[in-house]
Design a protein around this motif. Structure first.
Motif, PDB file in Angstrom:
ATOM      1  N   LEU A 114       0.959  -1.191   0.089  1.00 43.79           N
ATOM      2  CA  LEU A 114       0.028  -0.006  -0.013  1.00 43.79           C
ATOM      3  C   LEU A 114       0.771   1.225  -0.051  1.00 43.79           C
ATOM      4  CD1 LEU A 114      -2.591   1.495   0.335  1.00 43.79           C
ATOM      5  CD2 LEU A 114      -2.833   0.928   2.607  1.00 43.79           C
ATOM      6  N   ASN A 192      -2.918  -4.405  -1.728  1.00 39.41           N
ATOM      7  CA  ASN A 192      -3.032  -3.578  -0.641  1.00 39.41           C
ATOM      8  C   ASN A 192      -3.422  -4.673   0.516  1.00 39.41           C
ATOM      9  OD1 ASN A 192      -2.752  -1.148  -1.771  1.00 39.41           O
ATOM     10  ND2 ASN A 192      -4.923  -1.504  -2.599  1.00 39.41           N
ATOM     11  N   ILE A 258      -6.558   2.239  -3.212  1.00 40.63           N
ATOM     12  CA  ILE A 258      -5.969   2.658  -2.009  1.00 40.63           C
ATOM     13  C   ILE A 258      -6.778   3.358  -1.148  1.00 40.63           C
ATOM     14  CG2 ILE A 258      -3.673   2.345  -2.708  1.00 40.63           C
ATOM     15  CD1 ILE A 258      -3.153   4.879  -3.817  1.00 40.63           C
TER      16      ILE A 258
END
Ligand code: NGS
Length: 278
Positions: A114, A192, A258
């Protein structure tokens, strides 16, 4: 002197008078991505030494424009070694570069994938055509290991002293990796989902091969690094399960998904720090 005065009176001609920078032979013969997507005047304000983590050679026009992305939390002593070392190393390379430190400013589990996506998003906004994903504990040892992107991702740190300079497995892309920004976007960046140590880089290697890209490497002697000592991070027990899950679907997990809280972007002279909470 006449040359100098001419350039002084006509400042916008200075870049035109500069010759193109030269690079090592291996790069001259490879297909590379240069600064063609960067507007020419992008270099004008960068030419005097290092500013906001960025440097561009003064005597020649660089063909490579590179964002170095370094993920970070609680490793002040490594940062203190890495930053001056890497500037000294990179200044000799005749490239335009900028160093971004992406700092996870919370106590949640470490999420390197991430953090890379956050850094990549910023570097792409800043119009960098090439990203170099760089562990903070790795210092390059060979000047010919050019920090630039080729037409396929390049694993730059294949020979690390900690592993007796032997590549530990063929699909390893962890450590230092260069990849073109357009390719990073095409792969949807990193997953992520990996929290804690390990797996996110192997998942990224899967994405590379799924998109028919290869992992390139320079010869071992050029890919040598020394690793700074640190204790082993907490391993992610779920990493193998997430990798299996992601093999089926990586379209919805990555650069396009994200979630984070931006704390600040601080321009220090030697690096730009992006502070985030995840
Ligand atoms: C693998 C990890 C990678 C890691 C690599 C090298 O086992 O994330 O070791 O790590 N993969 C999994 O755990 C699935 S190193 O020894 O350099 O710290 O990058």
């Amino acid at each position: 002197l006449r040359h100098h005065l001419y350039a002084k009176r006509n400042p916008n001609l200075i870049t035109k008078l500069k010759p193109e920078c030269r690079y090592n032979d291996i790069l001259q013969s490879s297909k590379t991505v240069g600064s063609s997507k960067i507007p020419r005047n992008h270099y004008d304000f960068l030419s005097n030494g290092i500013m906001n983590g960025s440097y561009s050679p003064e005597d020649c026009t660089p063909l490579f424009s590179v964002a170095i992305l370094v993920t970070y939390r609680n490793r002040q002593s490594q940062l203190d070694i890495f930053i001056p070392y890497i500037h000294n190393f990179l200044r000799k390379q005749n490239i335009h570069y900028k160093i971004y430190i992406i700092e996870q400013q919370d106590d949640k589990l470490w999420n390197k994938g991430l953090l890379y996506n956050i850094g990549a998003k910023q570097a792409i906004l800043d119009k960098f055509p090439c990203l170099i994903l760089h562990d903070i504990d790795l210092l390059p040892l060979d000047d010919s290991n050019l920090y630039a992107c080729l037409n396929h991702p390049r694993h730059m740190s294949a020979s690390i002293d900690k592993f007796r300079f032997v590549l530990i497995y063929k699909t390893l892309v962890g450590g230092v990796l260069s990849i073109r920004s357009d390719q990073y976007k095409e792969l949807n960046g990193f997953s992520n989902k990996f929290q804690g140590w390990g797996g996110e880089d192997d998942d990224f290697a899967e994405r590379i091969s799924k998109h028919n890209l290869e992992i390139l490497r320079f010869p071992p002697h050029m890919s040598r690094y020394t690793m700074l000592q640190h204790k082993q991070e907490h391993k992610n027990e779920d990493r193998h399960r997430i990798m299996e899950e992601n093999k089926r679907n990586s379209q919805n997990d990555g650069l396009n998904s994200i979630h984070y809280e931006m704390i600040n972007i601080k321009n220090h002279r030697l690096f730009t720090m992006i502070g985030v909470r995840l």
